[in-house]
Structures are given as structure tokens and as C-alpha cells.
Write a protein that holds these residues in place. Structure first.
Motif, PDB file in Angstrom:
ATOM      1  N   PRO A  67      43.419  72.915  48.284  1.00  0.00           N
ATOM      2  CA  PRO A  67      44.517  72.479  47.423  1.00  0.00           C
ATOM      3  C   PRO A  67      45.108  73.670  46.667  1.00  0.00           C
ATOM      4  CG  PRO A  67      42.677  70.957  47.252  1.00  0.00           C
ATOM      5  CD  PRO A  67      42.188  72.117  48.048  1.00  0.00           C
ATOM      6  N   ALA A 139      41.683  68.697  44.045  1.00  0.00           N
ATOM      7  CA  ALA A 139      43.013  68.142  44.297  1.00  0.00           C
ATOM      8  C   ALA A 139      43.566  67.429  43.071  1.00  0.00           C
ATOM      9  CB  ALA A 139      42.961  67.169  45.473  1.00  0.00           C
ATOM     10  N   VAL A 357      48.958  68.971  47.361  1.00  0.00           N
ATOM     11  CA  VAL A 357      47.515  69.156  47.593  1.00  0.00           C
ATOM     12  C   VAL A 357      47.393  70.380  48.504  1.00  0.00           C
ATOM     13  CG1 VAL A 357      45.324  68.084  48.222  1.00  0.00           C
ATOM     14  CG2 VAL A 357      47.157  66.669  47.318  1.00  0.00           C
ATOM     15  N   VAL A 528      46.925  63.638  50.082  1.00  0.00           N
ATOM     16  CA  VAL A 528      45.803  64.526  50.350  1.00  0.00           C
ATOM     17  C   VAL A 528      45.648  64.771  51.849  1.00  0.00           C
ATOM     18  CG1 VAL A 528      43.986  62.770  50.568  1.00  0.00           C
ATOM     19  CG2 VAL A 528      43.428  65.012  49.601  1.00  0.00           C
TER      20      VAL A 528
END
Length: 749
Positions: A67, A139, A357, A528
Motif C-alpha cells: 500500500p 492499507a 491501496v 484493496v
């Protein structure tokens, strides 16, 4: 199976286009004299021979390996990594830091409290097939940047996409969102418009969910089996009022340096007025199931296997949000290769490097192409070649929160950039598929010539040939005619949503936005799961389209650097601006006809819902009549612009006979001509946006409004404002025409 006739025609046209591409001799490049044309083509062949998909793949894995949002450790490490590479390649490199408002969540809570209970998960679970999804501790959670804090409870109302027209439809059904929390689905506008319009209608909170019809199983298999959004995936994103101004919310118009004056964050104009939170369709489903009230119109119903009701209630929800309102460092990487002949004329090429992310697709797939362009240009320079004009490669930070890195740099160096930048070339996400470009229309021929010369990685012919074939199959009548008869495509007008915005719409620097896409399976936007694993399976597995983007971007940089006469085509610009004036005239006619019909129906009591007798139907009020708005000053300005563009076009064809000193004088006028399309006062109620031809719409966000000062005044039925803006915009077009005439006079006195 025999193809249908339209498809057959398109395939035949593709065959013809490819044949032309294979048989035609190398065409002239606009802006180059015959004496220099071959040297330019040799330079581009050398560039193409160096493009390495191995480099692109390695950098994708490096930059998107963890991330890397703005202010994160990996974000800073990425900036330092790229700076190190660029120094090795021979550039003068600076990491320019700005300190920007970057709130992150402390509290996120969403509950259904009536008629049943449910607590939203608000999380994206790790997947065995996706290594990045397991790094949850690094993240950012699912949230909307620049939502205000809030703790609200209220009845729920489903508002479809949450755009102004949706609220008009609700009002006609007697549904009022005042004091309620709205649930909108992503799509239909930029996400920041949804809480803005909700607040204007009195809502106290806003939820935005991703409906599976739009980017989930309604499109194909969901991740990890397929590439589309799964039930727990949610779209992060900024919800600042970016159509008012982009960049750091605390420092509009000035750079967010460490010593910049900053008000309390609560006074920032671009923050939302109500709390807002993005959720997955798994979290949205129980809320939708609990809604009562009338059924939503058919077009409002998504892909969940449930009835879509509007409410309000009986569903009641509790939304609680609190943020850590801190500053974070944003690191722009700026690499410069000075020009040998015209060091004070800059060509700027950029892409952002921060992600929500990991951002393998958005933005790293574009960033790696820019790095490869810079590497090869540096390698060419080490062989003895030197660019005529200064080349600047930029990796912007903090784009995702609202174009912060690029905007702060532009505001910081506004006078220098306005004086020196020839053009800005932007990219962002990239994937396999078709070439796409938007930008200043004086660069439309330039883009067509580049696309004509770059081979498509997967089909015979150039990337232009492939795009034209699709246009013949799917385009409008006018687009099909251009593709068949002139073998050219039009580029889009630019609204907002990426880093060209401060260059074009604040300073009036001619800009392009380029990329490929349309064939990948991409439902993971701002989640994500926008990871290397996802990208290499579903977007561009061999990075061949990243290589194609590098070849397009490389040509753009090299041709702008090396041209004898900068490759601006004002005839194309005049054509498009003329069309925009016609569209404004058509808008006035359409509004008159719609108003007349609306008022007739009100008088006759024609507003009923006979098919839905149980619904409440509110008879709308009569609308004020549309008055005459004199557009003749715009038409006259456009006619002068057409004549000036034709004159310049004729003069530009004789560049081989023009002394170098004359070309230099003309070039200094040509690249600054776009500046005359700005006004220092900017647009009404949003002075940061100065361009009078292109701007993001106040209620579209990313979507463009052309001739925005006049068009939006008409759309808002602000008749006096429209009348006042017409002569101001006409004067702007007259100034533009005057600069083009001046450049033509230099070339052909």
C-alpha cells in the motif's frame, strides 16, 4: 456463422485501414520540415527498439508491491526509488514536498437500527489468491476522503445515482430527503457530487455503495475467479467539492508549503457538508431489503436479487464517522533534461504515483510507462543526442485525494510554468484495449499522427487503425464519416479527474490525457484488490499495452521537443469551439420547447401516475419562460477564429522555407495562445477554474462542460448571468483568434 452486415462492413473497413497502414509510405509529421523528418523518424525507431516489458513488469511489482497512499512509508520509498532511477538516467532530479490535508478515519460505524438490526462489516477480507489483500494493516480502510465528522441517525431513502435529476424524480413522488440519510449507488457522476446534492436537499448523511449491476457480477465473474468487484469490495475515493477547486483544501490558489497560512480545517470550502461513507454491496443489501415505500423506477433497480424500494423508512440507520484531521507529506518527483536550443520551452510529461491501496492499475500501470519513456530518452541523450526543448518528467503524489501534488506544484510555480510550458502530457490508469485520448483540440491532429505510427500490440495495423475500426462499428454518424473518409478520430474534451486539470484549466496550458483500455476486467477500482495479482491476470498480463503507452507518450514528448514549428492545429480547435457554440444555441431551443411542454401539461393537469395509484404524485410548478439570449457575439468570434485558423494553417505549410529565427518567434506565440482562453476572474463562483472553453461541471465533477460560463448559467436558468457571460466568453475567443492571426503574420507577413 456469417457475420451480421454492420459487423462485416466494419471488418472490411478494418482490412482496408490495415492495408493503408501497411502500404502507405511514411507520412509527414506536422511541424517538421522535410529536411528534419527522416532524423525524427530514426529517433523514434531507436526509441521503440529500447522499450522493455521486463522493465515495466519489474517496476509494476516494485511500486505496487505494498500500500502506498500519500504519506505512507511505501509512498515515500517509491518516490525515492524513482528519483534514484532518474538520476542514474542523467536527469536533474528534485523531490518536491508539500504538506497537505490528509484526514484518515478514527471511527467508522454503520448500523441498521430499525426495523431489524444489522452492523455493516466495512472491511475487505484477504484472499488466498491475492498477496496484497493480506497486508491489511498497512492499507487505508474503506472511507471517503474529506467527509466531515458526524454522528447521525435517520430514515433511509434510496436515491439511485444521487444526481440532481434523481431528486427531481423523488420530489415528483412526494419523497423528501430532508432530515434523512440517503443511499446512492456509484455511477452517473463523480462521487463527490452525491453528498453535495444530498446536502443541498437537506439530507443529514450519505452512503454510497457499489451495485453489482455496474461493476460486479452484472458484468462478469467476480474476483478472484474473474476480474469484477466482489460483494465485500468497496470504492474508496475523495468527495471534496473538486469542481470548485482541486488541490489541498486548506490552501486554494497557493502552494501547500510548510509555512503556508492555513485556516481551521472546518472552514475549508471543499469539504462535504454531511458525513459520507462508501460501502460494499454486501453491506448495502440489508439496508435496501429493509426499505419500504414505493418501488424504484425500473432504471433505478440494480443487480441485487431483491426489490428496490425508495423509502423513506421503515429502515433507520445510524452513521458515525470521526477523522484524524492531520497534514501529510506529498512527494512529487520532478526530473529535468535541459534543452539544447530552447531551454526555456518545457515539455512536461506526468502520471501520479500514489494509490488508495496498492493501485496496480490506478495509477502504477501508467506510471511505469512514463518511467520507461524517461529511461529511453535518457539513454538517447547519452549517445550524443540532446533535446531541443527542455523535457520534464513528473511523478505526482496525492492525486487520489483531489489532484493535490500536481495542483500544489502548479500553484507554486504558476508564473514560471505559464511562461515556459509548451504542453503537458498526462496519463493515469492503463490496460489492454483501445487507444483513448482527450485534450486541447489544437493538439488533435498531433495525437492522430502519433496513433497512426504506433503499432497495436495484438492486431495488425496501428493503434489508430484499431480505434477507427471500432468507431466505424460503434460510433455516431459523424464519427463514422470521419473514420471512413478522413481516417481520423476526434479526441474528448477534458473535464477533470486527473493531473491535467491545473495545467489546462488553471493556467491555460495545452494538455493531453492518453491511455489504453476497454478490454480488461476491472471491477476493483479504488479497492484493496487493485493489486499486482489482479492486474497481471485481468488487465494487461504481458504489459504489452503499457509498452504501447510508452511508445505513444515517447513520441508525444519527442515530437514536441524536436518540432521546427510546434504541432498545433488551430483549425481543429476552431471546428470544436464552433460546435460548442452551436450546442449552446441548441440548448436554448431545447429548453424553450421543454418549458412550453411542461407548462402545458401543468395547465392541463397531465401529471398523473395512473399506473401507480397508491403513489403520491406532486404536480410540479410552472417554469419561468426561457427568454432570448443573444449568442451572436459568440458566433462572430467563432467566425473570426475560423478565418484566423485557416490563415495559420496555410502559413504553417511553408515551414521549410521559413528562417529558424522566424519559427522561434512564431513558436513563442503558438504555445502561449491557449493562455488567452483563460480569464483572471475565472468562472462564476469558482475563480480557480479560469479556462473559458473546458471545465468540469458543477454537478458532473469529472464530466466536462464546454463553454461552461454560458452553458451552466443556462442550465441553472440564471438568465441574467448567461447574458452577462456571453460577451465575456466572446472576448476570450476574440483574443485567441488574435494570437493565431499574430502567429500567422510572423510566418507569412
Amino acid at each position: 456463422m456469417r457475420p451480421a452486415l454492420p459487423l462485416l462492413a466494419a471488418l472490411l473497413s478494418l482490412s482496408s485501414l490495415v492495408g493503408h497502414a501497411q502500404d502507405r509510405p511514411a507520412s509527414p509529421i506536422h511541424g517538421f520540415s522535410p529536411a528534419r523528418l527522416q532524423a525524427q523518424r530514426d529517433l523514434e525507431r531507436r526509441f521503440d527498439a529500447e522499450v522493455s516489458t521486463a522493465n515495466l513488469t519489474a517496476w509494476l511489482k516494485q511500486l505496487a508491491g505494498r500500500p502506498h497512499h500519500a504519506g505512507s512509508p511505501h509512498g515515500k520509498a517509491n518516490a525515492e526509488f524513482m528519483a534514484r532511477l532518474l538520476r542514474e538516467w542523467g536527469y536533474q532530479v528534485e523531490i518536491k514536498r508539500y504538506d497537505v490535508l490528509f484526514p484518515t478515519p478514527k471511527t467508522r460505524r454503520l448500523e441498521l437500527v430499525a426495523p431489524t438490526s444489522f452492523t455493516a462489516r466495512l472491511a475487505e477480507p484477504p484472499l488466498a489468491d491475492d498477496a496484497l489483500s493480506k497486508l491489511q494493516a498497512e492499507a487505508l480502510p474503506t472511507f471517503n476522503m474529506y467527509s466531515i465528522d458526524g454522528d447521525v441517525t435517520g430514515e433511509l431513502v434510496y436515491v439511485n445515482y444521487g444526481v440532481p435529476a434523481d431528486y427531481e424524480a423523488l420530489e415528483r413522488r412526494g419523497i423528501d430527503v430532508k432530515g434523512k440519510i440517503v443511499l446512492a449507488r456509484y455511477g452517473g457522476s463523480w462521487r463527490g457530487i452525491k453528498p453535495k446534492v444530498a446536502a443541498e436537499h437537506g439530507a443529514i448523511g450519505c452512503l454510497i455503495y457499489s451495485d453489482p449491476r455496474d461493476d460486479g457480477y452484472g458484468q462478469g465473474d467476480v474476483y478472484p475467479k474473474g476480474g469484477y468487484r466482489n460483494e465485500h469490495s468497496a470504492q474508496r475515493g475523495s468527495v471534496s467539492d473538486m469542481p470548485v477547486y482541486p488541490g489541498d483544501p486548506l490552501t486554494p490558489g497557493v502552494a501547500a508549503t510548510s509555512d503556508a497560512p492555513r485556516p481551521e480545517f472546518t472552514k475549508a470550502q471543499s469539504l462535504t457538508k454531511i458525513p459520507v461513507l462508501p460501502i460494499s454491496y454486501a453491506d448495502a443489501r440489508p439496508l435496501l431489503e429493509a426499505l419500504g415505500g414505493p418501488m424504484a423506477p425500473a432504471a433505478w433497480r440494480g443487480g441485487l436479487p431483491i426489490p428496490y424500494h425508495l423509502g423513506p423508512g421503515p429502515a433507520r440507520v445510524h452513521l458515525q464517522l470521526a477523522f484524524d484531521w492531520k497534514l501529510a507529506p506529498a512527494y512529487n518527483v520532478i526530473a529535468t533534461l535541459p534543452g539544447g536550443e530552447f531551454p526555456d520551452q518545457w515539455v512536461v510529461r506526468g502520471n501520479h504515483h500514489d494509490g488508495w491501496v496498492a493501485g496496480a492499475s490506478d495509477p502504477v500501470s501508467g506510471m511505469v510507462a512514463v518511467l520507461e519513456e524517461a529511461r529511453i530518452v535518457g539513454a538517447l541523450a547519452r549517445t550524443g543526442w540532446k533535446p531541443r526543448r527542455t523535457l520534464v518528467f513528473a511523478a505526482w503524489d496525492a492525486e487520489e485525494p483531489g489532484l493535490l501534488g500536481s495542483t500544489e506544484w502548479v500553484e507554486d510555480l504558476a508564473d514560471t510554468l505559464s511562461a515556459k510550458v509548451v504542453a503537458y502530457v498526462n496519463s493515469d490508469s492503463n490496460a489492454r484495449g483501445f487507444f483513448d485520448a482527450g485534450g486541447t483540440h489544437s493538439l488533435e491532429r498531433f495525437v492522430n499522427e502519433i496513433a497512426r505510427d504506433v503499432p497495436d500490440p495484438k492486431v495488425k495495423g496501428s493503434v489508430a487503425d484499431r480505434l477507427l475500426a471500432r468507431t466505424i462499428l460503434q460510433g455516431s454518424a459523424a464519427e463514422r464519416r470521419l473514420a471512413r473518409e478522413e481516417q481520423r478520430f476526434e479526441i474528448d474534451a477534458l473535464g477533470s479527474g486527473s493531473d491535467y486539470t491545473p495545467f489546462l484549466q488553471h493556467l491555460g496550458i495545452a494538455s493531453l490525457d492518453i491511455g489504453f483500455g476497454g478490454e480488461g476486467e476491472y471491477g476493483q477500482y479504488h479497492s484493496v484488490y487493485d493489486s499486482v495479482d489482479h492486474y497481471l491476470r485481468f488487465q494487461d498480463p504481458d504489459l504489452s499495452y503499457a509498452a504501447a503507452l510508452a511508445k505513444v507518450g515517447g513520441r508525444a514528448v519527442l515530437r514536441l521537443s524536436e518540432a521546427d514549428l510546434l504541432p498545433f492545429d488551430f483549425t481543429r480547435a476552431a471546428e470544436r469551439i464552433s460546435r460548442y457554440v452551436d450546442e449552446v444555441g441548441d440548448l436554448v431551443k431545447a429548453m424553450k420547447a421543454e418549458t412550453t411542454e411542461h407548462n402545458r401539461r401543468v395547465d392541463e393537469g397531465a401529471f398523473t401516475l395512473a399506473a401507480n395509484p397508491t403513489e403520491t404524485w406532486i404536480v410540479p410548478k410552472k417554469k419561468d419562460e426561457v427568454p432570448e439570449v443573444d449568442l451572436e457575439p459568440l458566433r462572430q468570434a467563432v467566425e473570426r477564429l475560423r478565418v484566423a485558423a485557416r490563415r495559420f494553417d496555410i502559413a504553417a505549410k511553408a515551414t521549410g522555407e521559413v528562417p529558424a529565427s522566424t519559427l522561434a518567434t512564431a513558436n513563442a506565440i503558438v504555445f502561449k495562445a491557449e493562455r488567452t482562453l483563460t480569464r483572471a476572474d475565472g468562472l462564476p463562483r469558482r475563480p480557480w477554474f479560469r479556462h473559458q472553453v473546458y471545465a468540469p461541471g458543477l454537478y458532473t465533477g469529472y464530466g466536462v462542460k464546454t463553454l461552461p460560463a454560458v452553458r451552466e448559467a443556462l442550465e441553472q436558468r440564471a438568465w441574467d448571468e448567461a447574458r452577462a457571460q456571453v460577451p465575456l466568453v466572446a472576448q476570450t475567443l476574440e483574443r485567441y483568434a488574435g494570437e493565431i492571426e499574430r502567429a500567422a503574420s510572423v510566418l507569412a507577413p
